[in-house]
Design a protein around this motif. Structure first.
Motif, PDB file in Angstrom:
ATOM      1  N   PRO A 151      47.972  20.079 100.638  1.00  0.00           N
ATOM      2  CA  PRO A 151      48.953  20.699  99.730  1.00  0.00           C
ATOM      3  C   PRO A 151      48.562  22.086  99.251  1.00  0.00           C
ATOM      4  CG  PRO A 151      47.705  18.973  98.616  1.00  0.00           C
ATOM      5  CD  PRO A 151      47.349  18.885 100.058  1.00  0.00           C
ATOM      6  N   PHE A 152      47.275  22.441  99.337  1.00  0.00           N
ATOM      7  CA  PHE A 152      46.857  23.777  98.932  1.00  0.00           C
ATOM      8  C   PHE A 152      46.745  24.727 100.128  1.00  0.00           C
ATOM      9  CE2 PHE A 152      44.756  20.928  95.772  1.00  0.00           C
ATOM     10  CZ  PHE A 152      45.604  21.235  94.715  1.00  0.00           C
ATOM     11  N   GLY A 153      46.973  24.197 101.345  1.00  0.00           N
ATOM     12  CA  GLY A 153      46.936  25.018 102.540  1.00  0.00           C
ATOM     13  C   GLY A 153      48.340  25.265 103.053  1.00  0.00           C
ATOM     14  N   LEU A 154      48.576  24.905 104.322  1.00  0.00           N
ATOM     15  CA  LEU A 154      49.905  25.091 104.903  1.00  0.00           C
ATOM     16  C   LEU A 154      50.965  24.247 104.212  1.00  0.00           C
ATOM     17  CD1 LEU A 154      49.033  25.176 108.719  1.00  0.00           C
ATOM     18  CD2 LEU A 154      49.519  27.109 107.205  1.00  0.00           C
ATOM     19  N   GLY A 155      50.539  23.138 103.587  1.00  0.00           N
ATOM     20  CA  GLY A 155      51.508  22.295 102.884  1.00  0.00           C
ATOM     21  C   GLY A 155      52.228  23.020 101.772  1.00  0.00           C
ATOM     22  N   SER A 156      51.580  24.017 101.185  1.00  0.00           N
ATOM     23  CA  SER A 156      52.228  24.774 100.106  1.00  0.00           C
ATOM     24  C   SER A 156      53.335  25.684 100.621  1.00  0.00           C
ATOM     25  CB  SER A 156      51.179  25.606  99.366  1.00  0.00           C
ATOM     26  OG  SER A 156      50.593  26.569 100.240  1.00  0.00           O
ATOM     27  N   LEU A 157      53.395  25.904 101.933  1.00  0.00           N
ATOM     28  CA  LEU A 157      54.409  26.794 102.507  1.00  0.00           C
ATOM     29  C   LEU A 157      55.618  26.042 103.051  1.00  0.00           C
ATOM     30  CD1 LEU A 157      52.042  29.213 104.489  1.00  0.00           C
ATOM     31  CD2 LEU A 157      52.979  29.503 102.179  1.00  0.00           C
ATOM     32  N   VAL A 158      55.625  24.704 102.914  1.00  0.00           N
ATOM     33  CA  VAL A 158      56.724  23.911 103.468  1.00  0.00           C
ATOM     34  C   VAL A 158      58.086  24.320 102.890  1.00  0.00           C
ATOM     35  CG1 VAL A 158      57.703  21.576 103.599  1.00  0.00           C
ATOM     36  CG2 VAL A 158      55.286  21.949 104.113  1.00  0.00           C
ATOM     37  N   PRO A 159      58.208  24.591 101.564  1.00  0.00           N
ATOM     38  CA  PRO A 159      59.524  25.024 101.050  1.00  0.00           C
ATOM     39  C   PRO A 159      60.043  26.288 101.740  1.00  0.00           C
ATOM     40  CG  PRO A 159      58.100  24.378  99.236  1.00  0.00           C
ATOM     41  CD  PRO A 159      57.241  24.406 100.469  1.00  0.00           C
ATOM     42  N   GLN A 160      59.186  27.235 102.090  1.00  0.00           N
ATOM     43  CA  GLN A 160      59.628  28.452 102.772  1.00  0.00           C
ATOM     44  C   GLN A 160      59.806  28.238 104.273  1.00  0.00           C
ATOM     45  OE1 GLN A 160      57.071  28.254 100.700  1.00  0.00           O
ATOM     46  NE2 GLN A 160      57.228  29.814  99.090  1.00  0.00           N
ATOM     47  N   TYR A 161      58.959  27.411 104.860  1.00  0.00           N
ATOM     48  CA  TYR A 161      59.012  27.153 106.309  1.00  0.00           C
ATOM     49  C   TYR A 161      59.073  25.647 106.539  1.00  0.00           C
ATOM     50  CZ  TYR A 161      57.216  31.927 106.143  1.00  0.00           C
ATOM     51  OH  TYR A 161      57.033  33.255 105.859  1.00  0.00           O
ATOM     52  N   PRO A 162      60.248  25.049 106.535  1.00  0.00           N
ATOM     53  CA  PRO A 162      60.381  23.587 106.615  1.00  0.00           C
ATOM     54  C   PRO A 162      59.741  22.974 107.865  1.00  0.00           C
ATOM     55  CG  PRO A 162      62.449  24.592 105.945  1.00  0.00           C
ATOM     56  CD  PRO A 162      61.545  25.704 106.359  1.00  0.00           C
ATOM     57  N   TRP A 163      59.642  23.729 108.957  1.00  0.00           N
ATOM     58  CA  TRP A 163      59.069  23.159 110.178  1.00  0.00           C
ATOM     59  C   TRP A 163      57.596  22.802 110.005  1.00  0.00           C
ATOM     60  CZ3 TRP A 163      54.984  25.776 112.370  1.00  0.00           C
ATOM     61  CH2 TRP A 163      54.802  27.099 111.990  1.00  0.00           C
ATOM     62  N   LEU A 164      56.915  23.409 109.011  1.00  0.00           N
ATOM     63  CA  LEU A 164      55.518  23.075 108.753  1.00  0.00           C
ATOM     64  C   LEU A 164      55.354  21.653 108.241  1.00  0.00           C
ATOM     65  CD1 LEU A 164      54.187  26.340 107.033  1.00  0.00           C
ATOM     66  CD2 LEU A 164      53.599  25.478 109.299  1.00  0.00           C
ATOM     67  N   TYR A 165      56.467  21.052 107.806  1.00  0.00           N
ATOM     68  CA  TYR A 165      56.425  19.687 107.304  1.00  0.00           C
ATOM     69  C   TYR A 165      55.833  18.725 108.329  1.00  0.00           C
ATOM     70  CZ  TYR A 165      58.343  15.072 106.201  1.00  0.00           C
ATOM     71  OH  TYR A 165      58.495  13.734 105.975  1.00  0.00           O
ATOM     72  N   ILE A 214      50.311  17.315 105.764  1.00  0.00           N
ATOM     73  CA  ILE A 214      50.344  16.025 105.079  1.00  0.00           C
ATOM     74  C   ILE A 214      51.043  16.230 103.747  1.00  0.00           C
ATOM     75  CG2 ILE A 214      48.936  14.207 104.036  1.00  0.00           C
ATOM     76  CD1 ILE A 214      46.853  14.698 106.169  1.00  0.00           C
ATOM     77  N   SER A 215      52.238  15.685 103.666  1.00  0.00           N
ATOM     78  CA  SER A 215      53.083  15.961 102.507  1.00  0.00           C
ATOM     79  C   SER A 215      52.744  15.097 101.302  1.00  0.00           C
ATOM     80  CB  SER A 215      54.562  15.755 102.890  1.00  0.00           C
ATOM     81  OG  SER A 215      54.733  14.453 103.444  1.00  0.00           O
ATOM     82  N   ASP A 216      52.130  13.936 101.523  1.00  0.00           N
ATOM     83  CA  ASP A 216      51.818  13.034 100.414  1.00  0.00           C
ATOM     84  C   ASP A 216      50.358  12.587 100.517  1.00  0.00           C
ATOM     85  OD1 ASP A 216      51.846  11.351  98.291  1.00  0.00           O
ATOM     86  OD2 ASP A 216      53.119   9.812  99.199  1.00  0.00           O
ATOM     87  N   PRO A 217      49.430  13.352  99.960  1.00  0.00           N
ATOM     88  CA  PRO A 217      48.006  12.991 100.057  1.00  0.00           C
ATOM     89  C   PRO A 217      47.697  11.607  99.498  1.00  0.00           C
ATOM     90  CG  PRO A 217      48.267  15.230  99.229  1.00  0.00           C
ATOM     91  CD  PRO A 217      49.628  14.622  99.238  1.00  0.00           C
ATOM     92  N   ALA A 218      48.450  11.188  98.453  1.00  0.00           N
ATOM     93  CA  ALA A 218      48.185   9.881  97.859  1.00  0.00           C
ATOM     94  C   ALA A 218      48.469   8.741  98.839  1.00  0.00           C
ATOM     95  CB  ALA A 218      49.019   9.705  96.593  1.00  0.00           C
TER      96      ALA A 218
END
Length: 594
Positions: free
Chosen positions: A48-62, A66-70
């Motif tokens: 979430p602090f790496g590429l995961g933080s860019l998912v809202p701007q670039y949805p394909w990174l989803y 890992i969208s849910d670390p828990a």
């Protein structure tokens, strides 16, 4: 739409984890770097602090983050459980009893002194006594998940680390209870007391020990009769999970149950099969744990507090390393072992995160302080492989100094015509013993200073030297040597050595240890006089033992074994497109030494 989101999330996370395993392990193995660092870096990048933080701007990174670390945290915990289970498989109750002095002596000393000194230092940062004590205990813990896969459990460093880590795992439960009781909210808690937990835990452990000895052999015998690997794996997982749940339900750590399960299975004749069938799952689950560690590092926070974080990491590592080294020396361990184990054990642990959470929930420390030390812990776990390499390097230098000092011990080193045994491990030692029996003078050389020191203390003529070094080879005086025997279990190194030796000493008989027939063919091409494949020799020795036990005359059996060995040699030469070379005659060493 909402009903399809959860499976998609799970599949996406699984894709990232499996892709990381498929890429990281081979890539880092190619460069001889532990994949531990690779998994942590993957978590750093895809979290979430790496590429995961860019998912809202670039949805394909989803799909590659890992969208849910828990959601993957339970798999990481299962990796730790499997690790402790594997440790239990490598131990036995007898070995654990033999280690009791190290576990409760060395382990208690290392943890207690480290926690006391760390707490004292933390008091000067403005923390209250209770908060400093909680943080000191948390930071004094070392990583079972990383240290033991690096050090193993059989060498001197591995045994020392295992004893300290076992004590820390045992002490984890009372640490958590003590910190909970110290908190201002402890008076309002309706949970069980420490005494109740220890009582119920003792009953559960006793039930597991008695029930395991009675039921496990029968369970695995039934699974083995089906000849189904799937059923065998299912029975193993049933035992591990049941033991872990049993201890966790009464307030003990689930890893204690997993360790007990491993110890119980280690007492059965099925432990080898269990170990081999669970090892791949342990590695993958441990990879998931390491990815979660990487996901907890926010590089922006690290950069904003780079100074305090660096000072904290260095301070914890240096203090713990010094305490561990002094504790090991006090228990009579050698300087090299103490140095290597001390540096290896210097970083915080995955259980540090658990204790930090407990201290924060008990209001012993505030959330900001807990977050700071969580980042320190994550950084410490990340650099553990680097610390291990540093400790190994420095330990070898100290051991080399000790070995050089040990070479001052008066050991008669044969000069002139002699056999040189390069590599003085298990095989080299046996070869040297046989040469001694037949009166052939020999000189050994090895790059492990511990082996050299031990051999010279026994009065054996063994020198320290890098076997791949031209300077070390020049010291051996090979112009007068009768033969060179290479015994190292390193195929690439042996092949390189044969080429080098044959180029500089064309008439020197070179006898080498080969991994298999294909390796032997390569060695013959490189110039070996005789290559002995381990796989073929083991089958010949097995055949010899069977024939003798069946009552066949010893002389005929030995003659047939020699004939079969010659056939194998000719076959290897033919398959390699080589001409038959003159062999080193069986009587030549004896004749030349006369």
């Amino acid at each position: 739409m909402a009903g399809n989101l959860e499976p998609t999330t799970a599949l996406s996370d699984a894709l990232v984890i499996l892709g990381a395993a498929g890429i990281v392990i081979p890539a880092f193995a190619r460069f001889r770097i532990t994949p531990i660092i690779g998994f942590i870096l993957v978590g750093l990048v895809v979290g979430p602090f790496g590429l995961g933080s860019l998912v809202p701007q670039y949805p394909w990174l989803y799909h590659i983050t890992i969208s849910d670390p828990a959601a993957i945290a339970p798999f990481a915990e299962f990796g730790i459980i499997l690790l402790l289970f594997e440790i239990g498989l490598e131990l036995s109750f007898n070995r654990l009893w033999d280690m009791r002095r190290l576990v409760f002596g060395l382990g208690a000393m290392e943890l207690g002194v480290s926690a006391f000194l760390l707490s004292g230092v933390l008091l000067f940062t403005g923390l209250q006594i209770s908060g400093a004590f909680g943080l000191g205990l948390a930071l004094a813990l070392s990583s079972t998940a990383l240290v033991l896969p690096i050090a193993g459990t059989h060498g001197p460093v591995g045994r020392a680390a295992l004893s300290m880590l076992l004590f820390e795992d045992i002490a984890l439960v009372p640490i958590i209870f003590i910190l909970g009781a110290m908190g201002p909210v402890a008076a309002h808690s309706d949970g069980p007391t420490l005494g109740e937990t220890l009582l119920y835990g003792g009953i559960v452990v006793a039930v597991l020990l008695v029930g395991g000895r009675l039921l496990l052999p029968r369970l695995f015998a039934q699974a083995a009769q089906t000849k189904s690997p799937e059923l065998f794996l299912a029975a193993t997982m049933l035992v591990v999970i049941a033991a872990a749940l049993s201890t966790s339900l009464v307030g003990l750590s689930p890893i204690m149950g997993a360790l007990l399960a491993g110890l119980l299975i280690a007492e059965t004749e099925y432990h080898t099969e269990v170990e081999s069938i669970t090892k791949p799952f342990k590695g993958l689950a441990l990879g998931v744990f390491l990815i979660t560690i990487g996901m907890g590092i926010d590089l922006r926070v690290v950069w904003a507090q780079i100074g305090p974080l660096a000072l904290a990491v260095i301070g914890v590592v240096v203090l713990k390393a010094l305490v561990t080294m002094f504790a090991l020396r006090a228990m009579g361990k050698e300087r090299a072992t103490a140095l290597e184990a001390g540096i290896l054990m210097a970083s915080p642990s995955e259980t540090t995160l658990i204790v930090l959470t407990t201290a924060a929930e008990a209001s012993l420390i505030n959330r900001e302080t807990a977050q700071f030390w969580q980042i320190v812990t994550a950084i410490g776990l990340t650099i553990t492989p680097l610390l291990a390499k540093l400790g190994e390097t420095w330990g070898q230098r100290v051991a080399k100094t000790s070995a050089d000092a040990g070479q001052a011990v008066p050991v008669e080193e044969p000069e002139g015509e002699r056999v040189v045994v390069m590599g003085f491990g298990r095989v080299g030692r046996l070869v040297a013993d046989m040469l001694t029996v037949h009166g052939a003078p020999w000189l050994g050389i090895d790059s492990d200073p511990r082996i050299v020191k031990s051999a010279r203390q026994e009065g054996r003529p063994v020198l320290f030297g890098n076997v791949d070094s031209e300077a070390a080879i020049a010291r051996l005086g090979l112009d007068d040597a009768k033969a060179m025997i290479l015994t190292m279990d390193e195929p690439v190194l042996i092949l390189r050595m044969v080429k080098k030796l044959r180029a500089t000493h064309p008439d020197l008989p070179i006898i080498v240890r080969a991994r298999d027939a294909a390796h032997a063919a390569e060695l013959y091409k490189a110039g070996a006089s005789h290559a002995v494949p381990e796989t073929l020799e083991s089958s010949l020795q097995l055949s010899e033992a069977v024939l003798v036990d069946l009552g066949f005359p010893m002389g005929l059996v030995i003659a047939s074994i020699h004939e079969k060995r010659d056939e194998f040699r000719e076959q290897i030469m033919e398959e390699g497109g080589l001409e038959e070379k003159p062999r080193l005659k069986s009587g030549s060493l004896r004749e030349r030494s006369a």
